[in-house]
Write an enzyme that holds these catalytic residues in place. Sequence first.
Site, PDB file in Angstrom:
ATOM      1  N   ASP A   1      35.391  32.880  40.783  1.00  0.00           N
ATOM      2  CA  ASP A   1      36.794  32.914  40.386  1.00  0.00           C
ATOM      3  C   ASP A   1      37.604  32.510  41.619  1.00  0.00           C
ATOM      4  O   ASP A   1      37.074  32.440  42.732  1.00  0.00           O
ATOM      5  CB  ASP A   1      37.173  34.317  39.880  1.00  0.00           C
ATOM      6  CG  ASP A   1      38.591  34.388  39.311  1.00  0.00           C
ATOM      7  OD1 ASP A   1      39.164  33.319  39.013  1.00  0.00           O
ATOM      8  OD2 ASP A   1      39.126  35.498  39.180  1.00  0.00           O
TER       9      ASP A   1
ATOM     10  N   ARG B   1      49.959  41.178  30.065  1.00  0.00           N
ATOM     11  CA  ARG B   1      49.396  40.698  31.337  1.00  0.00           C
ATOM     12  C   ARG B   1      50.293  41.236  32.438  1.00  0.00           C
ATOM     13  O   ARG B   1      51.485  40.899  32.498  1.00  0.00           O
ATOM     14  CB  ARG B   1      49.357  39.167  31.367  1.00  0.00           C
ATOM     15  CG  ARG B   1      49.121  38.622  32.758  1.00  0.00           C
ATOM     16  CD  ARG B   1      48.733  37.179  32.777  1.00  0.00           C
ATOM     17  NE  ARG B   1      47.370  37.013  32.298  1.00  0.00           N
ATOM     18  CZ  ARG B   1      46.655  35.905  32.470  1.00  0.00           C
ATOM     19  NH1 ARG B   1      47.176  34.872  33.102  1.00  0.00           N
ATOM     20  NH2 ARG B   1      45.422  35.821  32.014  1.00  0.00           N
TER      21      ARG B   1
ATOM     22  N   CYS C   1      36.467  31.378  34.934  1.00  0.00           N
ATOM     23  CA  CYS C   1      37.479  31.709  33.917  1.00  0.00           C
ATOM     24  C   CYS C   1      38.612  30.690  33.865  1.00  0.00           C
ATOM     25  O   CYS C   1      39.312  30.598  32.867  1.00  0.00           O
ATOM     26  CB  CYS C   1      38.037  33.101  34.184  1.00  0.00           C
ATOM     27  SG  CYS C   1      38.967  33.219  35.726  1.00  0.00           S
TER      28      CYS C   1
ATOM     29  N   GLN D   1      38.531  38.193  29.066  1.00  0.00           N
ATOM     30  CA  GLN D   1      37.736  37.150  29.714  1.00  0.00           C
ATOM     31  C   GLN D   1      36.257  37.522  29.682  1.00  0.00           C
ATOM     32  O   GLN D   1      35.400  36.682  29.376  1.00  0.00           O
ATOM     33  CB  GLN D   1      38.216  36.961  31.164  1.00  0.00           C
ATOM     34  CG  GLN D   1      37.562  35.794  31.873  1.00  0.00           C
ATOM     35  CD  GLN D   1      37.926  34.454  31.250  1.00  0.00           C
ATOM     36  OE1 GLN D   1      39.091  34.161  31.044  1.00  0.00           O
ATOM     37  NE2 GLN D   1      36.934  33.647  30.916  1.00  0.00           N
TER      38      GLN D   1
ATOM     39  N   ARG E   1      37.646  31.994  24.316  1.00  0.00           N
ATOM     40  CA  ARG E   1      38.711  33.004  24.370  1.00  0.00           C
ATOM     41  C   ARG E   1      39.348  33.138  22.986  1.00  0.00           C
ATOM     42  O   ARG E   1      39.612  34.232  22.514  1.00  0.00           O
ATOM     43  CB  ARG E   1      39.779  32.597  25.410  1.00  0.00           C
ATOM     44  CG  ARG E   1      39.336  32.671  26.875  1.00  0.00           C
ATOM     45  CD  ARG E   1      39.179  34.092  27.361  1.00  0.00           C
ATOM     46  NE  ARG E   1      40.376  34.883  27.228  1.00  0.00           N
ATOM     47  CZ  ARG E   1      41.398  34.901  28.102  1.00  0.00           C
ATOM     48  NH1 ARG E   1      41.329  34.183  29.197  1.00  0.00           N
ATOM     49  NH2 ARG E   1      42.463  35.664  27.895  1.00  0.00           N
TER      50      ARG E   1
HETATM   51  N1  NVA Z   1      41.455  36.616  39.189  1.00  0.00           N
HETATM   52  C1  NVA Z   1      42.414  35.696  38.642  1.00  0.00           C
HETATM   53  C2  NVA Z   1      42.123  35.408  37.218  1.00  0.00           C
HETATM   54  C3  NVA Z   1      43.009  34.381  36.562  1.00  0.00           C
HETATM   55  C4  NVA Z   1      42.719  34.194  35.118  1.00  0.00           C
HETATM   56  C5  NVA Z   1      43.806  36.263  38.828  1.00  0.00           C
HETATM   57  O1  NVA Z   1      43.991  37.474  38.655  1.00  0.00           O
HETATM   58  O2  NVA Z   1      44.708  35.499  39.163  1.00  0.00           O
HETATM   59  N1   CP Z   2      41.341  32.624  32.296  1.00  0.00           N
HETATM   60  C1   CP Z   2      42.619  32.961  32.031  1.00  0.00           C
HETATM   61  O1   CP Z   2      42.949  34.127  31.763  1.00  0.00           O
HETATM   62  O2   CP Z   2      43.500  31.934  32.094  1.00  0.00           O
HETATM   63  P1   CP Z   2      45.083  32.045  32.094  1.00  0.00           P
HETATM   64  O3   CP Z   2      45.465  32.742  33.377  1.00  0.00           O
HETATM   65  O4   CP Z   2      45.573  30.630  32.056  1.00  0.00           O
HETATM   66  O5   CP Z   2      45.533  32.827  30.911  1.00  0.00           O
END
Ligand code: NVA
Ligand code: CP
Length: 297
Positions: A213, A95, A252, A125, A280
């Site tokens: 979102d 991530r 999400c 997701q 998920r």
């Molecule tokens: N668009 C959001 C998704 C979180 C799961 C972000 O990037 O923070």
């Molecule tokens: N939806 C999602 O990716 O959640 P987290 O940011 O908690 O992993």
Amino acid sequence: MIKHFLSITDLTAKEIWQVFALAKRQSKPVLKGKSLAMIFEKPSLRTRLSFEIAMTQLGGHGVYLGPSDIGLEKRESVGDVARVTSSMADMIMARVFKHETVEKLAEYATVPVINGLSDLEHPCQALADLFTIWEIKAKIKGLKIAFVGDGENNVAHSLCLGATMLGATFACGSPKGFWMNKQIVAQAKKFGKVIETVDPKEAAADADIVVTDTWISMGDTDKEKRIKIFKKYQVNQKLMKYAKKDAIFMHCLPAHRGEEVTADVIDGPQSVVFQEAENRLHVQKALLVHLLSPDML
Ligand code: NVA
Ligand code: CP
């Protein structure tokens, strides 16, 4: 050849359906002795939980590496991290802030790399979202999926690509300056129908699924300014009325009640957000098996 999953388009439509067919049926410990290195530059609940538990349920192990553990490009180059991690782990999930970071990890890694969210895409997701839609609607082809809010968004991008790949129409209602990435839209238009509008009502009209979102993604600045810009794009009861009577609401998570969605919608009867979150785990178990041992599908 190593299979990476940096974009939802790294799977073909056929492979997405194979992953869906395996999800929820994948209970044998077929990844016994295997390890997944999980690199996080940002916080997470669902992504960490689902990948770590997926590995445990498959008989393997997930190793969590948090933001202060590695220091990508600060303590050590992305290439060196990829090479060292590949020499010990069987897969890498990352991530990251910049999409180029997952691309660079994949360039140097000798094991599959999974994008657990970048600024450009959130393909895991989208897999879970499309699987949830299929579970509830028993089809994906011909449905209208409406995303309302910040279109310049990882979740919107992956869902737009995945939805069109599987034959759904993707409508995005976003303010000017916050439309989806042009390259993503061009790619999705090759798969199917994409509607872009500044009018949230037009996006939601006759939709089977309404999705939103957060207005402030991880790494975004100017919180107050963004809240003002997106105010008209809140998913509330009034907007849901433009969608089909049996439309479902998806998010999400994490959600911000009173900002991108009202509590009566996300906690109401049309919301499927917790089924979506649980999925998920199921789809990622199938994805891990697909990437590591495709013959098991
Ligand atoms: N668009 C959001 C998704 C979180 C799961 C972000 O990037 O923070
Ligand atoms: N939806 C999602 O990716 O959640 P987290 O940011 O908690 O992993």
